[in-house]
Design an enzyme around this catalytic site. Structure first.
Site, PDB file in Angstrom:
ATOM      1  N   GLU A 131      -0.946   6.020  13.016  1.00 16.51           N
ATOM      2  CA  GLU A 131      -0.795   6.929  12.214  1.00 16.51           C
ATOM      3  C   GLU A 131      -0.872   8.383  12.938  1.00 16.51           C
ATOM      4  O   GLU A 131      -0.073   9.229  13.045  1.00 16.51           O
ATOM      5  CB  GLU A 131      -1.808   7.260  11.073  1.00 16.51           C
ATOM      6  N   HIS A 183      -2.832   8.494   5.701  1.00 11.96           N
ATOM      7  CA  HIS A 183      -3.057   6.895   5.156  1.00 11.96           C
ATOM      8  C   HIS A 183      -4.565   6.613   5.556  1.00 11.96           C
ATOM      9  O   HIS A 183      -5.248   6.034   4.589  1.00 11.96           O
ATOM     10  CB  HIS A 183      -2.148   5.989   5.898  1.00 11.96           C
ATOM     11  N   CYS A 193       0.807  -1.109  -0.023  1.00 12.44           N
ATOM     12  CA  CYS A 193      -0.011   0.078  -0.033  1.00 12.44           C
ATOM     13  C   CYS A 193       0.881   1.311   0.081  1.00 12.44           C
ATOM     14  O   CYS A 193       0.378   2.411  -0.231  1.00 12.44           O
ATOM     15  CB  CYS A 193      -0.993  -0.063   0.986  1.00 12.44           C
ATOM     16  N   LYS A 205      -8.960   7.891   1.356  1.00 14.54           N
ATOM     17  CA  LYS A 205      -9.892   6.778   1.203  1.00 14.54           C
ATOM     18  C   LYS A 205     -11.277   6.460   1.664  1.00 14.54           C
ATOM     19  O   LYS A 205     -11.945   5.550   1.320  1.00 14.54           O
ATOM     20  CB  LYS A 205      -8.811   5.816   2.077  1.00 14.54           C
ATOM     21  N   HIS A 234      -9.547   1.912  -0.295  1.00 19.19           N
ATOM     22  CA  HIS A 234      -8.198   1.910  -0.440  1.00 19.19           C
ATOM     23  C   HIS A 234      -7.810   0.975  -1.728  1.00 19.19           C
ATOM     24  O   HIS A 234      -7.930  -0.138  -1.980  1.00 19.19           O
ATOM     25  CB  HIS A 234      -7.820   0.726   0.594  1.00 19.19           C
ATOM     26  N   PHE A 253       1.729  -3.110   4.719  1.00 21.47           N
ATOM     27  CA  PHE A 253       1.839  -4.449   5.281  1.00 21.47           C
ATOM     28  C   PHE A 253       3.431  -4.586   5.235  1.00 21.47           C
ATOM     29  O   PHE A 253       4.292  -4.291   4.150  1.00 21.47           O
ATOM     30  CB  PHE A 253       1.415  -5.584   4.405  1.00 21.47           C
TER      31      PHE A 253
END
Length: 809
Positions: A305, A294, A161, A327, A332, A392
């Protein structure tokens, strides 16, 4: 002599998402706080915890160039649409300079094509070669480059991502280093059962449109699409009177080294990426006006975050900055997220508008920043903004943008002084057909003995000669309990990294951890885990989605595991460039070291064999006795596919001298080019590998007659090999360098192929012996004084890399 680094500006934008067929529609919807997260039509979502996502529902097939193609993956369609709009926006369609590059980020590549191919293959059916080419992760960047006539560096980044933001940052580096004057940078991913089943298995999906930063948030919403920005050297842009949207200042990368899927709960790694981007940009935390967060909508990510922003900016500055999540409106977009969100960030600066976080309901004490709920804010002036992307595997990326002012000056403080730093190799390791020992490897390469090839069964149970890993036990490096949760690719990457650190006498401690990075290259990545996860889902549906396998399906997981096991927490990235992936990782490491982003970087490549992978190479026509119909370029293919891992420590000379360690070689420079036709076949008329060698020589200030040896890619695909040998003969027409290769022992080890070549080149310089290729394509070992070499690599589908190494003086 220090050179002034060029400023990098944004001159074109292209996007396709659930809320817009183009950039204008995207921006209008974002400012209005409209989301496009609705019931999915293109996939069967029965049995999954949600049936909604940010699905693109616009017609894609109307473009003429899509009508001409037999097989086009949905993610590639998105990228082509966004690329066309971006080039039209920049007024560069059909007018790109010869050094134009393309850097694309993706999380799952051609996942839809992969699913189709796997369905055919598990039924025992052959698939057309075009389908195999579309499913490759680097197929997106290469198809875009073929379509729009790009001949410079073509790079695919797969940091899950964080890939889209990483692509923008690396593209800016290519321009600043003079490797390109224009770069198309962005990302693309499409909805797939693979992604839906994966996030379902982790119980991460929300049953309603996601609510980032809200107190009652309960998961993310997937999305799909593409975003592409045209980045340009400011002087080039101003010379042609281009419209400039914003300036790209700098970016920061880091690794958490914490967990395969969960972020560090206190945002430690993410804060370092934000802080690094700000420091490199030459500004202060209080200068930041807006952060495009994010903001996934999962409980852990949003609170982590928030902590990261506070740590990076300080409590006072963090309370003043506006933050929002795109998002919440598009879902996403995985590898495309950072690209589309980067476009929104650029337009925020351009229009002086803070976009909202849609669907926001109730505050969360753990998310106590100004997350700009539901309504856009019109500001008098926005000067600096950040786009955050965290992924990830603990990959973190932050990009700093600035409102464009032609009279402002470049603020980066470290670029000029770093541009003259020499880059050296201080450690190396390999795991392959002769085991893990470097001496055993050299003995095999320099002995002119029969190759250690073995037989490997494909998906149909037919034997194929391969170069398989021998004499290797992962538990020599990794505890059995930890190894059980890792796939073969990750275990290989960790093992070879540990060997390289030992060889290079580099001990990672809490004091230097953030100054040591990891860049991993792979051609086919986590094929083993993809098969283990998806085949049961294909046969049984959602109930078979196994959360133990899914984290390993993302290509950057191996680099994340290296960071966790070694605590190398600095620059972290994963690059996918077919059989040139190792060289691509070295090139990226070279740029980061020259920019002062790290003191040392582990440059790694790894790939493994599976029966289905062998069948894929047969479908492509690259292996002998293939049932696929072969084109002219494949008719004489004798490629011996292999597996293995290689690693080198790439380090600044200052760091190496401070550590007082032996230096194996110096990297003087590199060249990267692209030369594929639209069908993925090599276009010999563009002289791609020859241009790459010329660029490497020019950057290194070395003449052709000073080169002692060329380690050729020599893939045993006749068309490619003939072109490379002709290029060597043409470039070195009045010189006589040795033409060398170690592939008589190691075979074509996929993404690690060039790593074995580089180690052979280093050992040849050390030992005064070299394996020389004869005109009959056999190998003879001769004594020779080797001081300067070129190491070539090709992706097999059009990307070319040439690295120039020399003895350290």
């Amino acid at each position: 002599m220090n050179r002034k680094k060029p400023r990098v500006v944004v001159t074109g934008l292209g996007a396709i998402t659930a809320i817009g067929e183009n950039t204008n529609e995207l921006w209008d919807s974002v400012v209005s706080g409209i989301h496009g997260i609705h019931r999915v039509d293109s996939l069967n979502m029965d049995g999954y915890m949600t049936n909604i996502a940010g699905e693109v529902k616009f017609r894609l097939e109307d473009l003429d160039f899509l009508k001409e193609r037999k097989t086009v993956d949905r993610a590639i369609e998105f990228a082509l649409r966004a690329g066309l709009e971006a080039l039209q926006s920049a007024n560069l369609l059909g007018q790109l300079p010869k050094d134009t590059g393309c850097v694309m980020g993706t999380c799952l590549g051609g996942a839809n094509s992969w699913e189709k191919w796997l369905n055919l293959r598990t039924k025992g059916d052959h698939a057309e070669p075009a389908l195999w080419k579309q499913l490759r992760f680097n197929g997106i960047a290469e198809t875009v480059s073929s379509e729009f006539g790009i001949f410079g560096p073509v790079v695919t980044i797969s940091t899950a991502c964080a890939a889209g933001g990483n692509a923008i940052g690396h593209a800016a580096d290519l321009i600043r280093s003079g490797k390109a004057s224009v770069v198309l940078a962005g990302g693309a991913d499409a909805l797939s059962i693979l992604a839906v089943a994966g996030f379902h298995s982790l119980q991460s999906l929300s049953s309603e449109a996601c609510k980032p930063y809200s107190g009652d948030r309960d998961g993310l919403s997937l999305g799909e699409g593409a975003g592409i920005l045209v980045l340009e050297n400011e002087e080039h842009a101003r010379a042609r009177q281009a419209n400039i949207f914003a300036e790209v200042l700098e970016f920061g990368l880091s690794a958490d080294g914490y967990h395969p899927t969960a972020p560090h709960p206190e945002g430690e790694g993410a804060s370092r990426a934000i802080r690094k981007a700000i420091e490199k940009s030459g500004i202060q935390p209080e200068d930041i006006d807006y952060i495009n967060g994010h903001g996934t909508g999962t409980p852990k990510n949003d609170s982590a975050e928030t902590m990261a922003i506070k740590r990076a900016l300080g409590e006072n500055a963090a309370q003043q900055v506006k933050v929002s999540s795109t998002k919440s409106m598009i879902g996403h977009l995985l590898g495309a997220a950072g690209a589309v969100e980067g476009i929104v960030t650029v337009l925020s600066l351009f229009h002086n508008i803070i976009p909202p976080t849609a669907n926001f309901t109730t505050p969360d004490p753990e998310c106590d920043l100004d997350y700009t709920p539901n309504m856009a804010l019109h500001q008098q002036q926005l000067d600096y903004a950040i786009s955050n992307n965290f992924a990830f595997g603990g990959n973190n990326c932050s990009v700093v943008f600035r409102k464009y002012d032609p009279y402002s000056v470049a603020l980066s403080t470290n670029l000029e002084k770093q541009s003259e730093e020499r880059i050296v190799i201080t450690g190396m390791a390999q795991i392959g057909a002769v085991g893990t020992d470097i001496d055993a490897f050299w003995n095999a390469v320099s002995a002119s003995e029969d190759s250690p090839f073995s037989m490997f069964r494909d998906a149909e149970g037919m034997n194929t000669e391969v170069s398989a890993i021998q004499h290797y036990d992962s538990t020599s490096y990794i505890a059995r309990k930890e190894a059980r949760r890792m796939d073969k690719l990750s275990k290989l990457a960790v093992s070879v990294a540990m060997e390289a650190l030992k060889n290079g006498q580099l001990e990672i401690t809490s004091k230097n951890a953030s100054h040591v990075g990891v860049i991993l290259g792979t051609a086919n990545g986590t094929m083993e885990s993809l098969e283990n996860f998806y085949i049961p889902v294909m046969n049984e549906g959602a109930v078979a989605a196994n959360p133990a396998y899914f984290p390993n399906t993302v290509f950057n997981q191996a680099a994340g595991q290296v960071a966790m096991h070694t605590q190398a927490l600095g620059v972290s990235s994963t690059v996918v460039d077919g059989h040139a992936s190792f060289s691509s990782s070295v090139c990226m490491a070279y740029e980061h070291l020259r920019n002062g982003d790290a003191d040392a970087i582990l440059s790694i490549a790894a790939d493994v064999l599976t029966p289905l992978l062998i069948s894929g190479y047969k479908d492509s026509g690259w292996l002998e006795n293939s049932g696929a119909s072969k084109s002219l370029e494949h008719q004489l293919s004798k490629l011996t596919i292999g597996e293995g891992a290689t690693a080198i420590i790439v380090e600044t000379l200052t760091s190496a001298l401070t550590r007082k360690v032996p230096i194996y070689a110096e990297i003087k420079g590199y060249g990267r080019t692209y030369d594929a036709n639209q069908d993925g076949g090599i276009n010999q008329s563009s002289r791609g590998i020859e241009r790459a060698m010329e660029i490497a020589l020019l950057e290194s200030d070395v003449s052709a007659n000073q080169i002692d040896a060329v380690f050729v890619a020599q893939s045993e695909i006749a068309h490619a090999d003939f072109g490379e040998r002709a290029s060597v003969a043409n470039l070195f027409y009045d010189a006589n360098p040795y033409v060398s290769s170690c592939k008589h022992v190691m075979g074509e080890a996929q993404g690690a192929a060039a790593g074995f070549q580089m180690i052979t080149a280093i050992l040849s310089m050390e030992n005064g012996r070299i394996p020389q290729l004869t005109e009959e394509a056999t190998t003879q070992i001769i004594d020779a004084n080797i001081e300067r070499v070129l190491v070539n690599a090709v992706s097999l589908t059009g990307s070319n890399t040439s690295l120039l190494l020399c003895k350290y003086e």
